[in-house]
Enzyme design. Structure first.
Site, mmCIF file in Angstrom:
data_model
loop_
_atom_site.group_PDB
_atom_site.id
_atom_site.type_symbol
_atom_site.label_atom_id
_atom_site.label_comp_id
_atom_site.label_asym_id
_atom_site.label_seq_id
_atom_site.Cartn_x
_atom_site.Cartn_y
_atom_site.Cartn_z
ATOM 1 N N TYR A 256 -15.971 5.388 -49.815
ATOM 2 C CA TYR A 256 -15.886 6.292 -48.668
ATOM 3 C C TYR A 256 -17.023 5.955 -47.703
ATOM 4 O O TYR A 256 -18.180 6.280 -47.962
ATOM 5 C CB TYR A 256 -16.008 7.718 -49.199
ATOM 6 C CG TYR A 256 -15.805 8.835 -48.212
ATOM 7 C CD1 TYR A 256 -15.448 8.614 -46.901
ATOM 8 C CD2 TYR A 256 -15.969 10.155 -48.623
ATOM 9 C CE1 TYR A 256 -15.262 9.667 -46.019
ATOM 10 C CE2 TYR A 256 -15.784 11.215 -47.757
ATOM 11 C CZ TYR A 256 -15.436 10.957 -46.459
ATOM 12 O OH TYR A 256 -15.266 12.010 -45.589
ATOM 13 N N LYS B 214 -12.315 3.285 -47.398
ATOM 14 C CA LYS B 214 -11.995 4.229 -46.320
ATOM 15 C C LYS B 214 -12.979 3.938 -45.206
ATOM 16 O O LYS B 214 -14.174 4.247 -45.334
ATOM 17 C CB LYS B 214 -12.164 5.649 -46.866
ATOM 18 C CG LYS B 214 -11.889 6.787 -45.912
ATOM 19 C CD LYS B 214 -12.098 8.114 -46.677
ATOM 20 C CE LYS B 214 -11.778 9.336 -45.840
ATOM 21 N NZ LYS B 214 -12.633 9.488 -44.658
#
Lengths: 300, 300
Positions: free
Chosen positions: A131, A159
């Site tokens: 992330y 991501k």
């Protein structure tokens, strides 16, 4: 699992605890729409404001109400010790995958971040999504570091925090990052205003905040883009431009939390203090936008 | 209490828990040197990486070993709910004052930060110091907001993140902020390289990281500056320039934590993962600096 539309629902709460009824109500919208995966306890799920026990409870509810859709659980925390506990909790509760950001208080070094992912990935039996969100974590990944971390066992997606606005530049960006990643690691775009461009530019997934509230709208964009109908995806996203502007002005979390309250999907307030929903002026602005969009697209 | 040298000790720890013996050893150095106050569980005390139980234990130890010196306890946390619990714990354990930073994950608005201080200050019976540290909290106070918060009950000091390098500009800065504050609210400088200039420019206190490890050196600077011997304060600080450069390069926490380990005051490692001490190259750099400073000033 880390492809298509990954929808990130709010975790509605008040100062006493989680609003479980409202949370399962939001989940139901996502399973009915058949999103590709559900990202629980991401930034939109306010993971960082919850206790270990609350995070476990939210995880259990998500797994229970998943209706076969993969549940990805955010396991980020400031301390490695906590991340490892949260990873264990998520796996035991039946998460399909986990999402990990290098949350920081003291600025982290590349070596510290790599070591965190190395240590956590070793203890995982489910896939992990890296992330990358410098706005909240205040850590900036280099592409080189992404490449190193992506080679760790269990890492299956990154991501990324948006792409350049211009399509060709965005394509170049995604292509460049992909050359550094193993073939089984997908790239997912986040920052909802960049969703359509990111998918059109070759991202495999859209990690979406609005998708956690309006899955059908975001599935429309995702399906179009992944089918190669880039103009359609782009047009669908462009109609939401007033909403994207609100996201950029007030932060996507405050905007979707305020909408969820206004639509009666949750109580108001629904965010953990010190966070507050939008003030009266911004709420009015939002109401006007929703009313215009209602005629344009199928907003409630 | 919020005047003179406020020394911020490390909270030495490993992945299992707090190193209580090392922590009380560090405290003893501060009480022997008779610093003006001890700032426990500040950024240097790694408060944000500890559980509520661990923070309570550290608070109890600090109060127990304080030898009459005021103990200021950091009560910052991401969520208001936690801050209130920590404030209660600190007060019950006998803290003389508390220190509160607007720690953020989602970017906070001025209204949210003001509401946090308003809510917490209402529940306090001890004085509060506003902790302004944008490097770690990622929140930037305007002077206007400082003025508003400083007028809340129990607020008695502001810990500012450095001053301009040039003395006259620094004086102007401190003067300007002071016009917005009630008379009973002090201004303390932090960012150790700015300590001497801050005090020379009219700050009432120095909230010091190095003071938590080498209290005598920092008391020398503080006493000189507060006695109006600004040149002496400045010269004493300038001798430490190589150390200030290490602080700016690696972060003051990693530097003092590494020194504490090298000097045998704590075990190594002593920081919470993912944080690591300095690597071998930086450690060598630090050893050379300490060896030079040893001849210059009374470093061990």
């Amino acid at each position: 699992m880390f492809t298509g539309l990954s929808a990130f629902p709010l975790t509605p709460m008040n100062e006493t605890g989680i609003d479980e009824v409202a949370f399962t109500r939001l989940l139901k919208r996502l399973t009915s729409a058949k999103v590709d995966s559900i990202g629980v306890l991401g930034s939109t799920g306010s993971y960082v404001y919850l206790s270990r026990e609350e995070r476990l409870r939210v995880t259990q509810l998500a797994v229970e109400y998943s209706e076969g859709i993969p549940i990805v659980i955010g396991i980020s925390a400031l301390r490695t010790r906590e991340v490892r506990q949260l990873a264990e909790d998520a796996q035991k509760a039946g998460a399909s995958g986990v999402l990990l950001a290098p949350v920081s208080y003291q600025q982290l070094t590349d070596i510290e971040v790599y070591s965190l992912y190395e240590m956590v990935s070793k203890s995982l039996s489910v896939p992990l999504c890296v992330y990358d969100n410098p706005t909240t974590t205040h850590f900036r990944f280099s592409d080189e570091l992404h490449g190193k971390i992506a080679s760790l066992q269990q890492v299956r997606s990154i991501k990324i925090p948006g792409v350049p606005n211009e399509l060709d530049t965005a394509k170049e960006r995604v292509k460049q990052l992909r050359t550094l990643l193993p073939r089984d690691v997908t790239i997912g775009v986040s920052g909802d205003p960049y969703g359509a461009t990111g998918l059109n530019a070759g991202c495999d997934a859209w990690y979406s905040v609005l998708g956690g509230l309006y899955p059908d709208i975001c599935l429309g964009i995702t399906r179009a883009a992944l089918a190669g109908l880039s103009e359609s995806a782009d047009n669908q996203s462009k109609r939401l431009e007033p909403l994207w502007q609100m996201f950029q002005k007030y932060g996507s979390l405050r905007v979707v939390a305020t909408i969820a309250g206004m639509q009666g999907l949750t109580d108001t307030p629904n965010l953990p203090l010190p966070l507050q929903g939008l003030d009266e002026v911004a709420r009015q602005e939002l109401k006007n936008i929703l009313s215009i969009l209602k005629n344009e697209i199928s907003l409630p």
